[in-house]
Write a protein that holds these residues in place. Structure first.
Motif, PDB file in Angstrom:
ATOM      1  N   SER A   3       0.883  -0.720   0.132  1.00 43.82           N
ATOM      2  CA  SER A   3       0.107   0.405   0.338  1.00 43.82           C
ATOM      3  C   SER A   3       1.070   1.420  -0.378  1.00 43.82           C
ATOM      4  O   SER A   3       1.643   0.838   0.683  1.00 43.82           O
ATOM      5  N   GLU A  45       0.503  -4.649   7.229  1.00 48.49           N
ATOM      6  CA  GLU A  45      -0.587  -4.187   6.331  1.00 48.49           C
ATOM      7  C   GLU A  45      -1.991  -4.807   5.992  1.00 48.49           C
ATOM      8  O   GLU A  45      -2.288  -6.058   6.179  1.00 48.49           O
ATOM      9  N   ASP A  47      -6.628  -3.947   5.663  1.00 49.04           N
ATOM     10  CA  ASP A  47      -7.039  -3.018   5.085  1.00 49.04           C
ATOM     11  C   ASP A  47      -8.284  -2.869   6.332  1.00 49.04           C
ATOM     12  O   ASP A  47      -7.967  -1.267   5.968  1.00 49.04           O
ATOM     13  N   LYS A  48      -9.287  -3.208   6.501  1.00 43.30           N
ATOM     14  CA  LYS A  48      -9.586  -2.641   7.602  1.00 43.30           C
ATOM     15  C   LYS A  48      -9.795  -3.477   9.177  1.00 43.30           C
ATOM     16  O   LYS A  48      -9.186  -4.272   9.738  1.00 43.30           O
ATOM     17  N   PRO A  90      -6.529   1.203   1.232  1.00 42.55           N
ATOM     18  CA  PRO A  90      -6.339  -0.166   2.065  1.00 42.55           C
ATOM     19  C   PRO A  90      -5.510  -0.636   3.110  1.00 42.55           C
ATOM     20  O   PRO A  90      -5.564  -1.649   2.575  1.00 42.55           O
ATOM     21  N   HIS A  91      -5.107   0.470   3.835  1.00 43.62           N
ATOM     22  CA  HIS A  91      -4.279   0.239   4.743  1.00 43.62           C
ATOM     23  C   HIS A  91      -4.793   0.686   5.851  1.00 43.62           C
ATOM     24  O   HIS A  91      -4.626   2.253   6.177  1.00 43.62           O
TER      25      HIS A  91
END
Ligand code: 5GP
Length: 130
Positions: A3, A45, A47-48, A90-91
């Motif tokens: 990312s 790393e 995403d959510k 998305p990190h």
């Protein structure tokens, strides 16, 4: 693929760094809602935020609170908002936004800063990190 925030952690992309420890990293948002708008991220790393393990989640919140205190004692604001969105990068990242009005929390009003202003802001906040 890494990312953009992983590239910032590795120093492959420049940033105005605020704080770092073994697991977390904080830097100024490049398109801030307000002067001092900072992003706090886990180095891992993910995403959510709902996918973080418990230790990383609580560690991120403790790290963000510490950075938030430094922002509150540096920037003229009523309080610092903690906001998690993540639709663009998305990190996992916690937005720490100095608030004077509700507009500062909307992501519609942006402030434009010079490189010198970003650097001066980061330096002042860094000096207050405990
Ligand atoms: P979100 O994913 O929560 O919607 O927003 C991502 C945030 O990351 C935005 O506020 C945006 O300005 C910030 N951002 C995106 N790319 C970069 C970058 O390369 N450097 C910095 N410092 N911030 C970034």
């Amino acid at each position: 693929m890494s990312s953009i925030f992983s590239k910032i952690i590795k120093g492959e992309i420049p940033c105005y760094k605020i704080a770092e420890n073994d697991n977390f990293f904080a830097f100024l948002d490049i398109n801030p809602n307000a002067v001092g708008h900072t992003l706090c991220i886990p180095k891992e790393e993910v995403d959510k935020i709902t996918d973080l393990d418990d230790a990383t989640y609580t560690g991120l919140m403790a790290f963000s609170r510490n950075v938030g205190k430094a922002i509150e004692s540096t920037i003229d604001c009523k309080r610092v908002a903690f906001t998690v969105i993540g639709l663009e990068v998305p990190h996992v990242h916690v937005h720490l936004i100095p608030l004077n009005t509700m507009q500062d929390a909307t992501f519609l009003n942006k402030v434009s800063l010079t490189k010198e202003e970003f650097e001066a802001t980061a330096k002042k906040i860094r000096a207050k990190i405990e």
